[in-house]
Write an enzyme that holds these catalytic residues in place. Structure first.
Site, PDB file in Angstrom:
ATOM      1  N   GLN A  84     -63.584 -73.041   5.802  1.00  0.00           N
ATOM      2  CA  GLN A  84     -64.070 -73.727   6.994  1.00  0.00           C
ATOM      3  C   GLN A  84     -65.441 -74.358   6.738  1.00  0.00           C
ATOM      4  OE1 GLN A  84     -63.429 -71.420  10.784  1.00  0.00           O
ATOM      5  NE2 GLN A  84     -62.646 -69.883   9.367  1.00  0.00           N
ATOM      6  N   ARG A  89     -69.548 -82.099   5.910  1.00  0.00           N
ATOM      7  CA  ARG A  89     -70.096 -83.077   4.973  1.00  0.00           C
ATOM      8  C   ARG A  89     -71.599 -82.847   4.784  1.00  0.00           C
ATOM      9  NH1 ARG A  89     -65.426 -82.905   4.976  1.00  0.00           N
ATOM     10  NH2 ARG A  89     -63.941 -84.614   5.146  1.00  0.00           N
ATOM     11  N   GLN A  98     -63.672 -67.560  -8.792  1.00  0.00           N
ATOM     12  CA  GLN A  98     -62.566 -66.643  -9.073  1.00  0.00           C
ATOM     13  C   GLN A  98     -61.899 -66.968 -10.405  1.00  0.00           C
ATOM     14  OE1 GLN A  98     -60.044 -67.050  -5.607  1.00  0.00           O
ATOM     15  NE2 GLN A  98     -60.929 -65.239  -4.646  1.00  0.00           N
ATOM     16  N   ARG A 147     -55.760 -65.017  -9.894  1.00  0.00           N
ATOM     17  CA  ARG A 147     -56.393 -65.162  -8.573  1.00  0.00           C
ATOM     18  C   ARG A 147     -55.419 -65.707  -7.524  1.00  0.00           C
ATOM     19  NH1 ARG A 147     -60.101 -70.681  -9.037  1.00  0.00           N
ATOM     20  NH2 ARG A 147     -58.636 -71.874 -10.326  1.00  0.00           N
ATOM     21  N   ARG A 174     -69.664 -74.777  15.024  1.00  0.00           N
ATOM     22  CA  ARG A 174     -69.388 -73.425  14.549  1.00  0.00           C
ATOM     23  C   ARG A 174     -70.011 -72.331  15.406  1.00  0.00           C
ATOM     24  NH1 ARG A 174     -64.870 -74.195  11.823  1.00  0.00           N
ATOM     25  NH2 ARG A 174     -65.106 -75.774  10.187  1.00  0.00           N
TER      26      ARG A 174
END
Length: 248
Positions: A84, A89, A98, A147, A174
């Site tokens: 998220q 940008r 990972q 992974r 958010r």
């Protein structure tokens, strides 16, 4: 989750009205914004109240807020939260890989909305995923391929940098009550980190519905109920105008 501010833009000594003869003085990043904004209006910058910078924010001219940057170190968020975050940008990321790092002993993230029984189901799924990961690693499978079995709840660590405008505008989305609790908590922690070095920027980090303290309304299709939806307010205003016209 751990969020810490590790760097932010500061004016150089002798610049932006910085006091240079006092030990321990930490100049506010807003001084950079104030000086940059002052040239737009051929005005003398106000390095104490930041009047020009504040007026720019009130009228929506946030381009001057792109002159300062913040860098945060974040630990203990899920890969789902990272996905998220990376949609915003003008954010720059350095993330634990990972592909190269061994995730065998990672502690996965549990969602906050689940109950005890549901947490047990999730924990079992996590155990199965990490057992599969460990077996693949022991069988010589490369980390970048092993992974693939890890879940969205896998934890990660990162450094993220952004200019103040990008941070403010991302926080409007958010910090909304309808955003997932994990990323909402992260942005609240980022706001807390800015409370001392840049309280003005921290104060601008609010949900979309509270940008204007005098006129608070929800722009989402579904409201959390904290504030009325914009379309409902407009519909009510239209109905009132129609009723007043009928009375005339």
């Amino acid at each position: 989750m751990k969020v810490e501010l590790i760097a932010c833009s500061r004016p150089l000594p002798g610049q932006c009205g910085t006091v240079t003869n006092l030990i321990g003085v930490t100049p506010n990043p807003m001084r950079v914004i104030e000086q940059a904004a002052s040239v737009c209006y051929d005005s003398k910058p106000d390095f104490w109240d930041f009047k020009i910078a504040h007026n720019c924010a009130k009228t929506g001219h946030l381009s001057v807020y792109e002159h300062i940057y913040f860098t945060f170190h974040i630990e203990g968020i899920s890969r789902a939260c990272l996905a998220q975050l990376t949609r915003h940008r003008h954010f720059s990321f350095s993330v634990r890989s990972q592909r190269y790092c061994d995730e065998s002993h990672a502690e996965p993230i549990l969602p906050t909305s689940t109950n005890e029984d549901q947490d047990g189901v999730i924990a079992d799924a996590y155990d199965y995923a990490w057992d599969a990961y460990d077996r693949l690693i022991k069988d010589g499978v490369a980390k970048e391929d092993a992974r693939m079995v890890l879940p969205n709840g896998a934890p990660t660590e990162l450094y993220v940098s952004m200019n103040a405008r990008a941070l403010i505008e991302a926080s409007h989305l958010r910090m909304c009550h309808r955003a997932q609790s994990e990323i909402r908590a992260m942005f609240n922690a980022m706001k807390y980190c800015l409370a001392v070095p840049s309280p003005e920027i921290a104060a601008m980090m609010v949900p979309q519905c509270e940008i204007n303290p005098k006129y608070q309304y929800c722009t989402e299709g579904k409201s959390c109920g904290r504030h009325p939806r914009l379309q409902d307010l407009l519909a009510t205003a239209t109905q009132q105008q129609s009723e007043e016209a009928d009375k005339k």
